[in-house]
Design a protein around this motif. Structure first.
Motif, PDB file in Angstrom:
ATOM      1  N   LEU A 217      45.560  45.288  30.425  1.00 30.69           N
ATOM      2  CA  LEU A 217      46.065  43.940  30.199  1.00 30.69           C
ATOM      3  C   LEU A 217      45.128  43.223  29.238  1.00 30.69           C
ATOM      4  N   THR A 218      45.695  42.720  28.133  1.00 29.37           N
ATOM      5  CA  THR A 218      44.917  41.915  27.194  1.00 29.37           C
ATOM      6  C   THR A 218      45.123  40.448  27.546  1.00 29.37           C
ATOM      7  N   ARG A 219      44.003  39.696  27.558  1.00 29.09           N
ATOM      8  CA  ARG A 219      44.052  38.312  28.013  1.00 29.09           C
ATOM      9  C   ARG A 219      43.452  37.359  26.983  1.00 29.09           C
ATOM     10  N   GLY A 220      43.666  37.681  25.694  1.00 24.96           N
ATOM     11  CA  GLY A 220      43.181  36.815  24.634  1.00 24.96           C
ATOM     12  C   GLY A 220      41.679  36.629  24.700  1.00 24.96           C
ATOM     13  N   ALA A 221      41.233  35.377  24.687  1.00 19.30           N
ATOM     14  CA  ALA A 221      39.801  35.084  24.702  1.00 19.30           C
ATOM     15  C   ALA A 221      39.142  35.459  26.018  1.00 19.30           C
ATOM     16  N   GLU A 222      39.946  35.775  27.050  1.00 18.66           N
ATOM     17  CA  GLU A 222      39.389  36.160  28.343  1.00 18.66           C
ATOM     18  C   GLU A 222      39.047  37.643  28.422  1.00 18.66           C
ATOM     19  N   GLY A 223      39.411  38.436  27.411  1.00 14.97           N
ATOM     20  CA  GLY A 223      39.022  39.836  27.380  1.00 14.97           C
ATOM     21  C   GLY A 223      40.107  40.792  27.828  1.00 14.97           C
ATOM     22  N   LEU A 224      39.700  41.965  28.273  1.00 14.22           N
ATOM     23  CA  LEU A 224      40.606  43.054  28.635  1.00 14.22           C
ATOM     24  C   LEU A 224      40.339  43.498  30.064  1.00 14.22           C
ATOM     25  N   THR A 225      41.417  43.906  30.743  1.00 12.91           N
ATOM     26  CA  THR A 225      41.291  44.421  32.104  1.00 12.91           C
ATOM     27  C   THR A 225      42.098  45.695  32.231  1.00 12.91           C
ATOM     28  N   ALA A 226      41.496  46.733  32.787  1.00 12.12           N
ATOM     29  CA  ALA A 226      42.200  47.984  33.077  1.00 12.12           C
ATOM     30  C   ALA A 226      42.466  48.067  34.570  1.00 12.12           C
ATOM     31  N   HIS A 227      43.717  48.289  34.916  1.00 16.09           N
ATOM     32  CA  HIS A 227      44.125  48.510  36.298  1.00 16.09           C
ATOM     33  C   HIS A 227      44.460  49.998  36.395  1.00 16.09           C
ATOM     34  N   THR A 228      43.675  50.729  37.172  1.00 17.20           N
ATOM     35  CA  THR A 228      43.706  52.182  37.081  1.00 17.20           C
ATOM     36  C   THR A 228      43.831  52.838  38.445  1.00 17.20           C
ATOM     37  N   ARG A 229      44.197  54.108  38.400  1.00 20.74           N
ATOM     38  CA  ARG A 229      44.247  54.898  39.626  1.00 20.74           C
ATOM     39  C   ARG A 229      42.858  55.440  39.986  1.00 20.74           C
ATOM     40  N   GLY A 230      42.104  55.870  38.963  1.00 16.14           N
ATOM     41  CA  GLY A 230      40.812  56.489  39.235  1.00 16.14           C
ATOM     42  C   GLY A 230      39.647  55.532  39.244  1.00 16.14           C
ATOM     43  N   GLY A 231      39.795  54.361  38.615  1.00 19.25           N
ATOM     44  CA  GLY A 231      38.652  53.468  38.455  1.00 19.25           C
ATOM     45  C   GLY A 231      38.847  52.074  38.990  1.00 19.25           C
ATOM     46  N   GLY A 232      39.877  51.830  39.773  1.00 19.36           N
ATOM     47  CA  GLY A 232      40.105  50.491  40.308  1.00 19.36           C
ATOM     48  C   GLY A 232      40.460  49.515  39.200  1.00 19.36           C
ATOM     49  N   VAL A 233      39.892  48.315  39.276  1.00 20.10           N
ATOM     50  CA  VAL A 233      40.105  47.283  38.259  1.00 20.10           C
ATOM     51  C   VAL A 233      38.800  47.086  37.497  1.00 20.10           C
ATOM     52  N   VAL A 234      38.873  47.231  36.179  1.00 19.63           N
ATOM     53  CA  VAL A 234      37.687  47.139  35.318  1.00 19.63           C
ATOM     54  C   VAL A 234      37.961  46.095  34.252  1.00 19.63           C
ATOM     55  N   ALA A 235      37.026  45.191  34.024  1.00 18.19           N
ATOM     56  CA  ALA A 235      37.206  44.126  33.039  1.00 18.19           C
ATOM     57  C   ALA A 235      36.028  44.088  32.072  1.00 18.19           C
ATOM     58  N   VAL A 236      36.312  43.748  30.821  1.00 18.42           N
ATOM     59  CA  VAL A 236      35.265  43.489  29.834  1.00 18.42           C
ATOM     60  C   VAL A 236      35.625  42.192  29.113  1.00 18.42           C
ATOM     61  N   PRO A 237      34.619  41.467  28.637  1.00 15.99           N
ATOM     62  CA  PRO A 237      34.918  40.227  27.909  1.00 15.99           C
ATOM     63  C   PRO A 237      35.406  40.510  26.504  1.00 15.99           C
ATOM     64  N   ALA A 238      36.045  39.506  25.902  1.00 16.16           N
ATOM     65  CA  ALA A 238      36.388  39.592  24.491  1.00 16.16           C
ATOM     66  C   ALA A 238      35.115  39.576  23.666  1.00 16.16           C
ATOM     67  N   ASP A 239      35.169  40.203  22.500  1.00 19.97           N
ATOM     68  CA  ASP A 239      34.039  40.150  21.587  1.00 19.97           C
ATOM     69  C   ASP A 239      34.054  38.841  20.810  1.00 19.97           C
ATOM     70  N   ALA A 240      32.898  38.279  20.573  1.00 19.94           N
ATOM     71  CA  ALA A 240      32.746  37.103  19.725  1.00 19.94           C
ATOM     72  C   ALA A 240      31.842  37.510  18.574  1.00 19.94           C
TER      73      ALA A 240
END
Length: 325
Positions: A217-240
């Motif tokens: 899921l891309t969330r604009g300035a809030e970054g990216l989130t992966a919802h996965t089977r093997g890794g749960g929920v993983v989030a990273v911030p957007a790059d500035a």
């Protein structure tokens, strides 16, 4: 790096404001043509990142169609599955708000890309098929791409979906939702924006429950989130990484970078995607976020080249304006 990515979907021309006042009305801005379309941008992004890529679409024989072919060639994208016809090229008139976010008005009646035919057998080395955006809305091509995605998933190939829903384009919104649901159920990867999720009426959890291997899921300035089977929920911030010029093609660069990351690790495979752990997803998302940062730092859909992305990930990022063809 193993396997080829076939990218199916529209190629079009964005008419983008240049900043220059129109001579007849100072409230208007002159428009310049830029080559784009979600799947087209993904193919160019993959080509720039060194992934063997083939574009599947129907292009006009008009001047815009010829320019689209030249851009694919210049970015190392195979054109053996291109179909051609006399119909016009789809046009998207772009307006930018004060923050550089793009809004689109599409001119699609009778255009070439929506008339694509079933290509038959894909190249033997195909590992993944990426589909999405307008091509899954506009018939008759939409049903053909959907049938192709389901067929290739049944053959064991990774299917990657980017719905990129646009309000007002669908004659039958219910049919579009059903089509996306059918593809998502067999997709190893679904990449979508938070706006797409809202318009679709599906949460990442819904899509995982329906069968998707992973959802980014891309969330604009809030970054990216992966919802996965093997890794749960993983989030990273957007790059500035510098001034934002516009957001055209940012999501497409995310899609291309995710597929390139998977290709680089021999993971263009549904089971491999589902099994990635949290550390792997964090690395993949970081690469995708940086690819988007490169794209929004310059006008139009200009995704990074391999050397740019590699350099930026090791801390040596610097904005570049000479971006090649």
């Amino acid at each position: 790096m193993t396997g080829r990515v076939v990218v199916g979907g529209e190629a079009l021309v964005d008419l983008v404001p240049t900043g220059d006042e129109h001579p007849d009305d100072p409230a208007l801005r002159a428009l310049a043509p830029r080559l784009g379309g979600g799947p087209f941008n993904v193919a160019v992004g993959l080509g720039r990142l060194g992934v063997p890529t083939t574009m599947l679409t129907r292009l006009s024989t008009d001047a815009f169609g010829e320019a689209l072919v030249r851009r694919l060639d210049a970015n190392d994208v195979d054109t053996s599955l291109l179909q051609r016809g006399p119909e016009p090229t789809t046009l998207a008139v772009v307006t930018l708000d004060g923050a550089g976010a793009a809004q689109y008005a599409f001119h699609v009646a009778g255009s070439a890309d929506r008339l694509v035919a079933d290509p038959g057998e894909l190249p033997a080395d195909t590992a993944a098929l990426a589909v999405g955006t307008l091509s899954l809305v506009l018939e008759p091509g939409a049903s053909r791409y959907a049938a192709l995605a389901v067929r290739e998933a049944e053959r064991g190939r990774l299917v990657s979906l980017d719905p990129n829903l646009r309000p007002g384009l669908a004659d039958d919104p219910g049919a579009v939702i059903a089509r996306l649901d059918a593809i998502a159920a067999v997709a190893g990867l679904v990449k979508l924006s938070d706006e797409d999720a809202e318009r679709w009426g599906r949460t990442p959890s819904d899509l995982l429950d329906a069968g998707a291997g992973a959802v980014v899921l891309t969330r604009g300035a809030e970054g990216l989130t992966a919802h996965t089977r093997g890794g749960g929920v993983v989030a990273v911030p957007a790059d500035a990484v510098g001034p934002l010029v516009d957001t055209i093609g940012a999501g497409d660069s995310v899609h291309a970078a995710l597929l390139a990351w998977l290709a680089g690790r021999g993971a263009l495979d549904r089971a491999a995607v589902a099994d990635l752990d949290a550390d792997a997803w964090s690395d993949a998302l970081r690469s995708a976020a940086r690819a988007a940062a490169w794209t929004v730092s310059r006008a139009g859909a200009e995704p990074p080249w391999r050397h740019e992305l590699d350099g930026s990930l090791d801390g040596s990022w610097a904005p570049a304006r000479d971006v090649g063809p």
